[in-house]
Design a protein around this motif. Structure first.
Motif, PDB file in Angstrom:
ATOM      1  N   HIS A 289     -90.965 -42.058  -9.626  1.00 51.66           N
ATOM      2  CA  HIS A 289     -92.012 -43.048  -9.894  1.00 51.66           C
ATOM      3  C   HIS A 289     -93.182 -42.468 -10.694  1.00 51.66           C
ATOM      4  O   HIS A 289     -94.030 -43.213 -11.174  1.00 51.66           O
ATOM      5  CB  HIS A 289     -92.507 -43.673  -8.587  1.00 51.66           C
ATOM      6  CG  HIS A 289     -93.238 -42.729  -7.688  1.00 51.66           C
ATOM      7  ND1 HIS A 289     -92.602 -41.762  -6.952  1.00 51.66           N
ATOM      8  CD2 HIS A 289     -94.554 -42.605  -7.422  1.00 51.66           C
ATOM      9  CE1 HIS A 289     -93.504 -41.088  -6.270  1.00 51.66           C
ATOM     10  NE2 HIS A 289     -94.696 -41.572  -6.526  1.00 51.66           N
ATOM     11  N   LEU A 290     -93.231 -41.154 -10.832  1.00 51.20           N
ATOM     12  CA  LEU A 290     -94.313 -40.533 -11.617  1.00 51.20           C
ATOM     13  C   LEU A 290     -93.819 -40.067 -12.986  1.00 51.20           C
ATOM     14  O   LEU A 290     -94.586 -39.552 -13.785  1.00 51.20           O
ATOM     15  CB  LEU A 290     -94.900 -39.344 -10.859  1.00 51.20           C
ATOM     16  CG  LEU A 290     -95.502 -39.650  -9.488  1.00 51.20           C
ATOM     17  CD1 LEU A 290     -95.955 -38.380  -8.813  1.00 51.20           C
ATOM     18  CD2 LEU A 290     -96.664 -40.617  -9.608  1.00 51.20           C
ATOM     19  N   ASN A 291     -92.536 -40.227 -13.200  1.00 51.79           N
ATOM     20  CA  ASN A 291     -91.931 -39.799 -14.464  1.00 51.79           C
ATOM     21  C   ASN A 291     -91.268 -40.988 -15.150  1.00 51.79           C
ATOM     22  O   ASN A 291     -90.583 -41.779 -14.501  1.00 51.79           O
ATOM     23  CB  ASN A 291     -90.838 -38.756 -14.205  1.00 51.79           C
ATOM     24  CG  ASN A 291     -91.411 -37.405 -13.842  1.00 51.79           C
ATOM     25  OD1 ASN A 291     -91.660 -36.584 -14.698  1.00 51.79           O
ATOM     26  ND2 ASN A 291     -91.629 -37.180 -12.560  1.00 51.79           N
ATOM     27  N   LYS A 292     -91.452 -41.109 -16.430  1.00 54.17           N
ATOM     28  CA  LYS A 292     -90.755 -42.155 -17.190  1.00 54.17           C
ATOM     29  C   LYS A 292     -90.181 -41.535 -18.454  1.00 54.17           C
ATOM     30  O   LYS A 292     -90.818 -40.680 -19.070  1.00 54.17           O
ATOM     31  CB  LYS A 292     -91.717 -43.270 -17.572  1.00 54.17           C
ATOM     32  CG  LYS A 292     -91.962 -44.257 -16.439  1.00 54.17           C
ATOM     33  CD  LYS A 292     -92.539 -45.557 -16.962  1.00 54.17           C
ATOM     34  CE  LYS A 292     -92.439 -46.629 -15.887  1.00 54.17           C
ATOM     35  NZ  LYS A 292     -92.647 -47.965 -16.418  1.00 54.17           N
TER      36      LYS A 292
ATOM     37  N   ASP B  65     -82.395 -40.004 -31.559  1.00 49.53           N
ATOM     38  CA  ASP B  65     -82.060 -38.693 -30.989  1.00 49.53           C
ATOM     39  C   ASP B  65     -83.197 -38.132 -30.140  1.00 49.53           C
ATOM     40  O   ASP B  65     -83.030 -37.083 -29.516  1.00 49.53           O
ATOM     41  CB  ASP B  65     -81.802 -37.675 -32.120  1.00 49.53           C
ATOM     42  CG  ASP B  65     -80.638 -38.085 -32.992  1.00 49.53           C
ATOM     43  OD1 ASP B  65     -79.747 -38.771 -32.465  1.00 49.53           O
ATOM     44  OD2 ASP B  65     -80.629 -37.717 -34.186  1.00 49.53           O
ATOM     45  N   VAL B  66     -84.319 -38.775 -30.172  1.00 45.02           N
ATOM     46  CA  VAL B  66     -85.511 -38.171 -29.560  1.00 45.02           C
ATOM     47  C   VAL B  66     -85.773 -38.744 -28.160  1.00 45.02           C
ATOM     48  O   VAL B  66     -85.749 -39.957 -27.959  1.00 45.02           O
ATOM     49  CB  VAL B  66     -86.761 -38.409 -30.441  1.00 45.02           C
ATOM     50  CG1 VAL B  66     -87.927 -37.570 -29.952  1.00 45.02           C
ATOM     51  CG2 VAL B  66     -86.465 -38.120 -31.894  1.00 45.02           C
ATOM     52  N   GLN B  67     -85.996 -37.828 -27.238  1.00 41.13           N
ATOM     53  CA  GLN B  67     -86.272 -38.232 -25.860  1.00 41.13           C
ATOM     54  C   GLN B  67     -87.736 -37.922 -25.520  1.00 41.13           C
ATOM     55  O   GLN B  67     -88.192 -36.806 -25.748  1.00 41.13           O
ATOM     56  CB  GLN B  67     -85.354 -37.453 -24.922  1.00 41.13           C
ATOM     57  CG  GLN B  67     -85.230 -38.079 -23.551  1.00 41.13           C
ATOM     58  CD  GLN B  67     -84.164 -37.376 -22.727  1.00 41.13           C
ATOM     59  OE1 GLN B  67     -84.338 -36.226 -22.346  1.00 41.13           O
ATOM     60  NE2 GLN B  67     -83.066 -38.048 -22.474  1.00 41.13           N
ATOM     61  N   TYR B  68     -88.422 -38.920 -25.025  1.00 38.91           N
ATOM     62  CA  TYR B  68     -89.828 -38.777 -24.653  1.00 38.91           C
ATOM     63  C   TYR B  68     -89.925 -38.919 -23.138  1.00 38.91           C
ATOM     64  O   TYR B  68     -89.342 -39.840 -22.565  1.00 38.91           O
ATOM     65  CB  TYR B  68     -90.678 -39.875 -25.296  1.00 38.91           C
ATOM     66  CG  TYR B  68     -90.547 -39.969 -26.790  1.00 38.91           C
ATOM     67  CD1 TYR B  68     -91.442 -39.312 -27.627  1.00 38.91           C
ATOM     68  CD2 TYR B  68     -89.527 -40.723 -27.378  1.00 38.91           C
ATOM     69  CE1 TYR B  68     -91.316 -39.406 -29.012  1.00 38.91           C
ATOM     70  CE2 TYR B  68     -89.399 -40.818 -28.748  1.00 38.91           C
ATOM     71  CZ  TYR B  68     -90.296 -40.155 -29.562  1.00 38.91           C
ATOM     72  OH  TYR B  68     -90.168 -40.261 -30.923  1.00 38.91           O
ATOM     73  N   GLN B  69     -90.677 -38.041 -22.527  1.00 41.63           N
ATOM     74  CA  GLN B  69     -90.878 -38.144 -21.076  1.00 41.63           C
ATOM     75  C   GLN B  69     -92.362 -38.010 -20.764  1.00 41.63           C
ATOM     76  O   GLN B  69     -93.040 -37.151 -21.337  1.00 41.63           O
ATOM     77  CB  GLN B  69     -90.100 -37.054 -20.346  1.00 41.63           C
ATOM     78  CG  GLN B  69     -90.207 -37.187 -18.834  1.00 41.63           C
ATOM     79  CD  GLN B  69     -89.432 -36.109 -18.085  1.00 41.63           C
ATOM     80  OE1 GLN B  69     -88.519 -35.514 -18.623  1.00 41.63           O
ATOM     81  NE2 GLN B  69     -89.801 -35.865 -16.851  1.00 41.63           N
ATOM     82  N   ILE B  70     -92.818 -38.871 -19.891  1.00 45.40           N
ATOM     83  CA  ILE B  70     -94.213 -38.752 -19.456  1.00 45.40           C
ATOM     84  C   ILE B  70     -94.232 -38.517 -17.951  1.00 45.40           C
ATOM     85  O   ILE B  70     -93.429 -39.094 -17.217  1.00 45.40           O
ATOM     86  CB  ILE B  70     -95.043 -39.995 -19.856  1.00 45.40           C
ATOM     87  CG1 ILE B  70     -96.540 -39.722 -19.665  1.00 45.40           C
ATOM     88  CG2 ILE B  70     -94.616 -41.232 -19.073  1.00 45.40           C
ATOM     89  CD1 ILE B  70     -97.440 -40.733 -20.331  1.00 45.40           C
TER      90      ILE B  70
END
Lengths: 239, 170
Positions: free
Chosen positions: A73-76, A82-87
């Motif tokens: 729940h704190l990660n999206k 081709d690009v992966q974004y994570q917050i």
């Protein structure tokens, strides 16, 4: 008797045939099973590396840090091409725990360090091109000087391409920005970012927006709810 | 003989049962690309942004045109000096240069935004297809990639809702 035995044999053969059919189908990737497998693989790509730790009791600072990094729940995550974004949302307790790195710290010491992080809502952004095997700035370079330009962009200019949007559509500029350069050691890049929490505190949702000029993927948005961000374990202290 | 009939019969029945109990059917759907594009939040946001950017540049261009018209009046006056004529020439060159820059900016920005929109739209439709068990999602547009599609297979509304949610980062 002979008839019964033959019937049982027939059933066993049929069952074996069925199981072997099932196995082949799941392996060839064309069947429903195969597709489901692809589905699962894709879901795995979008989810996180480890299952989140569920705390029934309070967490020590090191457990807290591990929890934040894996809590769904704190990660999206979002993938564009081709690009992966994570917050990842980083609570102030995380910032303090990560700085102290000592489970035996006294609560008073912890609190004093935690208070230094007040006033800002922190996030970690991770950008990766899975399979590229190199740092972001080196991917698909058109000319040699482009590497330096990209490093400059990632180090300074990308800060201007980040903002947080509140419920009432107020746009908040990114005031804390740090590009963690790893010199090709990791195949991804991470950025510690922060927004003044004065307006964010009263907003039920916040949308963190990155305008990705590096891969020209445009506006990358992550909507996070305050309720979820506050849902973290309680810290426990030895002293 | 009867024995073999029973054995083969049981086997056949089991196979029929296996194939008829597939968990879920893979679907084929189509989307109206024009409607999807028009309804995509990102397209509308970037269109608004582009209009604002162009308007700002147009205001700058308008002020150059105004100064140019003043310089022209002065340069065409019967008592116009060479300096005034030269000044008009310079401003005219500057105007053409800025106008060309404006047109290039407009074209490049439109292309850039279109690319970004297309990238994200394609990705989110693929995500929607994967998450909703689609075998194929076809694109219907004026180009005629889908000449006929049953209304029941038109998933444009569903897909639009899904891609907008994805874009908004929900």
């Amino acid at each position: 008797m002979k008839f019964v035995l033959a019937s049982v044999f027939g059933l066993v053969v049929s069952a074996a045939l069925l199981f072997s059919c099932g196995a082949d189908k799941s392996e060839n990737g064309i069947s429903y099973d195969g597709r489901n497998k692809a589905n699962n693989a894709s879901k795995n790509q979008l989810s996180f590396e480890y299952e989140p730790i569920v705390f029934e009791q309070a967490a020590t600072p090191s457990e807290f840090v591990a929890y934040i990094k894996t809590a769904e729940h704190l990660n999206k995550t979002k993938t564009i091409g081709d690009v992966q974004y994570q917050i990842t949302h980083l609570p102030k307790e995380y910032m303090a725990s990560n700085e102290i790195r000592d489970d035996n710290v006294a609560q008073s010491v912890f609190d004093s360090i935690r208070n230094t992080y007040d006033g800002v809502e922190y996030y970690m952004i991770k950008i990766e091109v899975p399979g590229a095997g190199m740092e972001l700035a080196k991917i698909n370079l058109s000319y040699q000087a482009e590497y330096e330009e990209r490093i400059k962009y990632l180090s300074f200019d990308m800060q201007n391409n980040l903002k947080a949007i509140t419920d009432d559509s107020s746009e908040i500029n990114c005031t804390v920005y740090h590009f963690e350069r790893t010199y090709n050691i990791t195949p991804y890049s991470t950025f510690l970012i922060g927004f003044p929490d004065e307006k964010l505190k009263s907003s039920k949702f916040r949308t963190v927006v990155l305008n990705d000029n590096l891969f020209n993927n445009g506006l990358i948005k992550f909507k996070l709810s305050l309720d979820q961000l506050l849902n973290t374990p309680i810290l426990k202290f030895q002293k | 003989m009867l024995l073999w009939v029973v054995v083969l019969g049981v086997g056949a029945l089991s196979l029929i049962n296996f194939f008829s109990s597939e968990p879920e059917q893979q679907k084929i759907g189509y989307v109206d690309i024009d409607r999807l594009f028009e309804g995509f939040d990102m397209k509308n946001e970037l269109q608004g942004k582009l209009e604002l950017e162009l308007k700002t540049k147009e205001i700058i261009l308008d002020s150059i045109v105004y100064k140019l018209s003043l310089a022209k009046t002065k340069a065409e006056a019967p008592d116009a000096t060479d300096e005034l004529k030269w000044n008009f020439q310079q401003q005219q060159n500057y105007f053409f240069q800025e106008k060309r820059g404006f047109e290039e900016f407009s074209m490049n920005r439109t292309q850039e935004y279109d690319q970004q929109i297309l990238k994200q739209m394609t990705q989110y439709v693929a995500d929607y297809g994967l998450e909703n068990n689609f075998k194929v999602i076809l694109g219907k547009n004026s180009g005629g990639n889908v000449l006929y599609g049953d209304v029941g297979n038109d998933v444009t509304d569903d897909a639009l809702e899904a891609i907008n949610a994805k874009y908004q980062g929900i």
